[in-house]
Scaffold this active site. Sequence first.
Site, PDB file in Angstrom:
ATOM      1  CD  GLU B 148      -2.613   1.293   2.637  1.00  0.00           C
ATOM      2  OE1 GLU B 148      -3.666   1.927   2.620  1.00  0.00           O
ATOM      3  OE2 GLU B 148      -2.191   0.709   3.653  1.00  0.00           O
ATOM      4  CD  GLU B 154      -0.507   8.182   6.997  1.00  0.00           C
ATOM      5  OE1 GLU B 154      -0.465   6.945   7.085  1.00  0.00           O
ATOM      6  OE2 GLU B 154      -1.575   8.818   6.981  1.00  0.00           O
ATOM      7  CG  ASP B 181      -6.162   4.413   1.645  1.00  0.00           C
ATOM      8  OD1 ASP B 181      -6.593   5.552   1.385  1.00  0.00           O
ATOM      9  OD2 ASP B 181      -6.353   3.844   2.731  1.00  0.00           O
ATOM     10  CB  THR B 182      -9.485   6.664  -2.525  1.00  0.00           C
ATOM     11  OG1 THR B 182     -10.255   6.329  -1.366  1.00  0.00           O
ATOM     12  CG2 THR B 182      -9.802   5.679  -3.640  1.00  0.00           C
ATOM     13  CG  PHE B 183      -6.705   9.662   3.194  1.00  0.00           C
ATOM     14  CD1 PHE B 183      -7.461  10.792   3.452  1.00  0.00           C
ATOM     15  CD2 PHE B 183      -5.418   9.598   3.712  1.00  0.00           C
ATOM     16  CE1 PHE B 183      -6.948  11.839   4.217  1.00  0.00           C
ATOM     17  CE2 PHE B 183      -4.895  10.635   4.478  1.00  0.00           C
ATOM     18  CZ  PHE B 183      -5.661  11.755   4.735  1.00  0.00           C
ATOM     19  CG  HIS B 184      -2.596   6.859   1.799  1.00  0.00           C
ATOM     20  ND1 HIS B 184      -2.180   7.675   2.825  1.00  0.00           N
ATOM     21  CD2 HIS B 184      -3.006   5.702   2.391  1.00  0.00           C
ATOM     22  CE1 HIS B 184      -2.330   7.042   3.992  1.00  0.00           C
ATOM     23  NE2 HIS B 184      -2.838   5.841   3.746  1.00  0.00           N
ATOM     24  NE  ARG B 213      -7.229   7.697   6.410  1.00  0.00           N
ATOM     25  CZ  ARG B 213      -7.046   6.715   5.516  1.00  0.00           C
ATOM     26  NH1 ARG B 213      -8.064   6.046   5.042  1.00  0.00           N
ATOM     27  NH2 ARG B 213      -5.830   6.384   5.129  1.00  0.00           N
ATOM     28  CD  GLU B 242      -7.071   2.189   6.682  1.00  0.00           C
ATOM     29  OE1 GLU B 242      -6.384   1.399   7.306  1.00  0.00           O
ATOM     30  OE2 GLU B 242      -6.607   2.911   5.775  1.00  0.00           O
TER      31      GLU B 242
END
Lengths: 281, 281
Positions: B148, B154, B181-184, B213, B242
Amino acid sequence: MQFGANTFIWTSPFGTKDFGLLPRIKAMGFDLVEVAVEDFSLIDVPLLRKTLEDNGLSVAICGAFGPTRDISSDDPAIRSNGKKYIVDCIGLAGALDSTLVSGPLYSAVGKTRLVSADQKARERAWCVQNLREVGRVASDAGVTLGIEPLNRFETDMINLVEQAIALIHEVDHPTYKVHIDTFHANIEEKSIPDAIRVAGSLLGHFHACENDRGTPGTGHIDWTGIRDALRDIHYDGPFVIESFTPGAVEIAKAAAIWRPLAPSQDELAREGVGFLRALLT
Amino acid sequence: MQFGANTFIWTSPFGTKDFGLLPRIKAMGFDLVEVAVEDFSLIDVPLLRKTLEDNGLSVAICGAFGPTRDISSDDPAIRSNGKKYIVDCIGLAGALDSTLVSGPLYSAVGKTRLVSADQKARERAWCVQNLREVGRVASDAGVTLGIEPLNRFETDMINLVEQAIALIHEVDHPTYKVHIDTFHANIEEKSIPDAIRVAGSLLGHFHACENDRGTPGTGHIDWTGIRDALRDIHYDGPFVIESFTPGAVEIAKAAAIWRPLAPSQDELAREGVGFLRALLT
């Protein structure tokens, strides 16, 4: 509307050695330079003023709030140093005929903790009192102060435009405006155009950055939605590209830049301002 | 396609005390639970397996990579501990009949530094060697390992899908897949749909998170563009929401959660899965 470039695109810390940037910035198509002030002693102010005039460039001041410049700190020496720094930025703005000092004035960049409600309230009270005091200095000098929300990884205090507005209402001093940065807003706001409309006449400064801090127009920021919202609120303040030079240790750490975000920093600026000018004019 | 919920939405660290969540997650409309494993000793594995079966839920394992679980660390004890943790996650997956362990396997969350090219190469070599070793354990157990990319705040190592693909090609073991992961990706990718198409048949896991999020569908993630790209590549793996419970100190710090992101965590999950199911089916 004035299109600007932040000096962090090319250098950190900015100083007299970098004044050669100014004619290049003008030639790339910018009207304004946003000077990121890390160390006042590096800047020959009269020469900077003359270089700006010689190149027909306006100027805005962007505050750099490291851990020792924090008006909401527990430590009175750090609060006092934070206040002195903002006052010095206002002084520099005055000396350069600039009317804008902007950034995350309320705290230190990178201060992210889960604190108790009591601690939060204490920090907020220090922050509000100090913003009132520097607000008076700014309005006496004819300078507007911009409050910039940062994303959650850079501050736990003001992440949203609505939080910046609430802080400004609490400070209750007419010199304060909201400063929206699209890189941060992309992470935090449900809709950047809506956030612009919520700011409305309180919007005083704008950082036009791509979602990855690369060249504006190359990513997925909703630029046409942003243009429409800015027109709706009749925004005519500065429109500044902010990105960061990769490789300068302090600023890479503060802004988390681990890869080049464009083929070159000049290309990022030149193509970015071309895109933004075509979008907005 | 299976719709899942990560346990971080409600709790941290997840353990036997939280098994009451499982029937609620099922009732909200999910097919799968993604168990975030912080502390193996808190989880009664046979009871978890039975509770999953009783509720007709599939399961995936999400790794939580704190500073002591880092296969690219300078410190051999931390590298070894990171490898042991991944192997234990694979063991847990096997015990639960799960075929997926995913997350930022390559480093520790929050490890962000500007390091020399030499240091970078050294860390990369440790990482690749350790991924090869745990890759063999995973494929023997019939478990896929997802890599991921995280956002720049991060990790400094794998921010982009193309970087994850390059790492997987370097490791050169068929058990590895890309985990988007669409947030990242909202922060790092110029276009999330393009990143999905670049991953193509290597895409093995998907976190469907709103840009802030909060509840999927309430922000500005380009969900229809994502749907079209997933269809183009014939993705039929898990689709997991998530987010993180606000107020749990460790996870709030790791994920920088300073405000509630929805009226309640149940509403985030229930309305989120309703939106995603309508989008994709």
